[in-house]
Every structure is written in C-alpha cells, then in structure tokens.
Design a protein around this motif. Structure first.
Motif, mmCIF file in Angstrom:
data_model
loop_
_atom_site.group_PDB
_atom_site.id
_atom_site.type_symbol
_atom_site.label_atom_id
_atom_site.label_comp_id
_atom_site.label_asym_id
_atom_site.label_seq_id
_atom_site.Cartn_x
_atom_site.Cartn_y
_atom_site.Cartn_z
ATOM 1 N N ALA A 56 0.849 -1.189 0.000
ATOM 2 C CA ALA A 56 0.000 0.000 0.000
ATOM 3 C C ALA A 56 0.882 1.235 0.000
ATOM 4 O O ALA A 56 1.984 1.229 0.549
ATOM 5 N N ALA A 57 0.380 2.291 -0.611
ATOM 6 C CA ALA A 57 1.040 3.589 -0.528
ATOM 7 C C ALA A 57 0.490 4.288 0.709
ATOM 8 O O ALA A 57 -0.727 4.344 0.902
ATOM 9 N N ALA A 58 1.369 4.781 1.537
ATOM 10 C CA ALA A 58 0.958 5.564 2.707
ATOM 11 C C ALA A 58 1.406 6.997 2.464
ATOM 12 O O ALA A 58 2.602 7.263 2.336
ATOM 13 N N LEU A 59 0.455 7.889 2.361
ATOM 14 C CA LEU A 59 0.739 9.311 2.210
ATOM 15 C C LEU A 59 0.585 9.942 3.585
ATOM 16 O O LEU A 59 -0.387 9.667 4.290
ATOM 17 N N VAL A 60 1.540 10.760 3.967
ATOM 18 C CA VAL A 60 1.555 11.307 5.320
ATOM 19 C C VAL A 60 1.324 12.815 5.253
ATOM 20 O O VAL A 60 2.037 13.535 4.546
ATOM 21 N N ARG A 68 -1.461 17.982 10.491
ATOM 22 C CA ARG A 68 -2.428 19.013 10.886
ATOM 23 C C ARG A 68 -1.930 19.499 12.232
ATOM 24 O O ARG A 68 -1.995 18.760 13.215
ATOM 25 N N ALA A 69 -1.335 20.683 12.267
ATOM 26 C CA ALA A 69 -0.615 21.175 13.448
ATOM 27 C C ALA A 69 0.476 20.156 13.763
ATOM 28 O O ALA A 69 1.278 19.845 12.902
ATOM 29 N N GLN A 70 0.485 19.582 14.947
ATOM 30 C CA GLN A 70 1.507 18.582 15.298
ATOM 31 C C GLN A 70 1.003 17.155 15.134
ATOM 32 O O GLN A 70 1.648 16.213 15.574
ATOM 33 N N HIS A 71 -0.142 16.977 14.503
ATOM 34 C CA HIS A 71 -0.769 15.662 14.378
ATOM 35 C C HIS A 71 -0.469 15.024 13.029
ATOM 36 O O HIS A 71 -0.450 15.695 12.006
ATOM 37 N N THR A 72 -0.259 13.721 13.041
ATOM 38 C CA THR A 72 0.036 12.953 11.831
ATOM 39 C C THR A 72 -1.231 12.299 11.312
ATOM 40 O O THR A 72 -2.004 11.737 12.073
ATOM 41 N N ILE A 73 -1.410 12.361 9.997
ATOM 42 C CA ILE A 73 -2.534 11.710 9.333
ATOM 43 C C ILE A 73 -1.957 10.816 8.252
ATOM 44 O O ILE A 73 -1.286 11.285 7.339
ATOM 45 N N ASN A 74 -2.197 9.525 8.363
ATOM 46 C CA ASN A 74 -1.775 8.574 7.344
ATOM 47 C C ASN A 74 -2.957 8.297 6.430
ATOM 48 O O ASN A 74 -4.064 8.009 6.904
ATOM 49 N N VAL A 75 -2.716 8.380 5.137
ATOM 50 C CA VAL A 75 -3.740 8.033 4.152
ATOM 51 C C VAL A 75 -3.186 6.870 3.338
ATOM 52 O O VAL A 75 -2.202 7.026 2.618
ATOM 53 N N PHE A 76 -3.804 5.705 3.499
ATOM 54 C CA PHE A 76 -3.369 4.501 2.805
ATOM 55 C C PHE A 76 -4.167 4.367 1.522
ATOM 56 O O PHE A 76 -5.378 4.574 1.510
ATOM 57 N N ALA A 77 -3.484 4.013 0.442
ATOM 58 C CA ALA A 77 -4.138 3.824 -0.858
ATOM 59 C C ALA A 77 -3.650 2.515 -1.459
ATOM 60 O O ALA A 77 -2.454 2.212 -1.406
ATOM 61 N N LEU A 78 -4.577 1.739 -1.989
ATOM 62 C CA LEU A 78 -4.207 0.521 -2.696
ATOM 63 C C LEU A 78 -5.325 0.132 -3.641
ATOM 64 O O LEU A 78 -6.476 0.531 -3.463
#
Length: 185
Positions: free
Chosen positions: A112-116, A119-129
């Motif tokens: 899977a591709a994980a795009l990071v 948002r401020a100091q928070h991490t958001i991972n968006v997985f795509a496959l």
C-alpha cells in the motif's frame, strides 16, 4: 424469497447475519485483523484489515516516511517501480494539511502507498491501494476504534483509508480535499 423463510422467530437471512457477526466478533475480540468482502453479482466492498496497525507503527517509530517531501512531484514518482499502481498525491498546505511525504506499507499482506499529512503537530496517514476489478465505488464511511477515527472510501479502482490522530472535523475536511482530487492517473 427463500431467505425470508423462518420456521420460528429467526429467518434464514437473520441466521446468516448472526453467523457472520459471530465469525467477525471472535477474531476482533482477540484483536486480530478482520477484513470483509461484500458482494452480490460483483464485489460491492472490500475492506482491508490492519490499517490502524500501519498508522500506529508510523507513530511509534521514527519512520513516518520513506520519502520526505511536500512536493507531490517528488513523492508520486518515488512510488514508481516500488508498487504496481500510482496513488494520487496532492499537497494541501494552503488548506492546513501539508504533505510530509510517503512510504510503503502493507495492509493485509498487500503493498500500500501511505501518504503522510500533518495538521498542526498531528500525523494523518492516508493509505491507498487497488481493489479487485469489479469493486464498486463507495462513499466515505467513518468509524472509531481504540481512540482513533478512520474514514474509508473506494473510488475508481482504489481504496483509501485515512487514519489520523486528529478530531473528526479535521479528518472530514481532509477527506473532502482528497476526494475532490483522488482520481488515479
């Protein structure tokens, strides 16, 4: 039809629902990864298990990205030759969600591709496959488990999972931005 038949208070359809719920409950109760494929004549939905573990792994170790860049023209080509699909990559810094980079991950033993994003100091991972051929597009569905909000949608042969440690409103804003631009090229 015959699924409505009941020889008592429980129909065949109800019995099937109870059986599916019980089969999903047991591994979930043991904290095993549980996925789901729903179909009629075509695959209607394909929900991959284990997206939350990839997000947690990225937070626990200093390995949030394999390619660190806010330039979508650097991140997108980085995936070329590493996976056999091209994830949509966009930077939303102007909207408050800057792209940090990307990495390879695995969901249910599939690359899977994980795009990071941040948002401020928070991490958001968006997985795509990619999803199996014939899988229908699905509108975003939100869920919460173990303190994490997730949103999952399917579009144009790709499935997306957004797994953040931000509140639901921020997550909804990012998902709206992603959905406006997530058509694979």
């Amino acid at each position: 039809g015959s699924m409505a038949y009941a020889s008592g208070p429980v129909s065949k359809l109800d019995y099937g629902r109870y059986l599916c719920a019980a089969l999903a409950y047991l591994p979930n109760r043991q904290r095993d990864a549980v996925g789901l494929i729903a179909f009629d004549q075509d695959i209607v939905a394909h929900l991959h298990p284990s997206t939350r573990t990839g997000h947690l792994r990225s937070l626990l170790v200093d390995h949030a990205v394999d390619v660190a860049s806010s330039d979508q023209h650097t991140v997108k080509p980085w995936f070329s030759g590493k996976i056999d699909f091209s994830p949509p990559v966009r930077d939303f810094a102007a909207e408050g969600f800057p792209l940090v980079g990307g990495r390879l991950d695995y969901i249910d033993h599939h690359p899977a591709a994980a795009l990071v994003y941040k948002r401020a100091q928070h991490t958001i991972n968006v997985f795509a496959l990619p999803v199996p051929e014939g899988t229908r597009d699905a509108a975003p569905r939100a869920a919460s488990a173990h303190g994490f909000h997730t949103v999952h949608w399917t579009r144009d042969g790709m499935t997306f999972w957004a797994v953040p440690d931000v509140d639901a409103d921020d997550l909804s804003r990012l998902v709206a931005l992603l959905r406006a631009t997530d058509t694979p090229k």
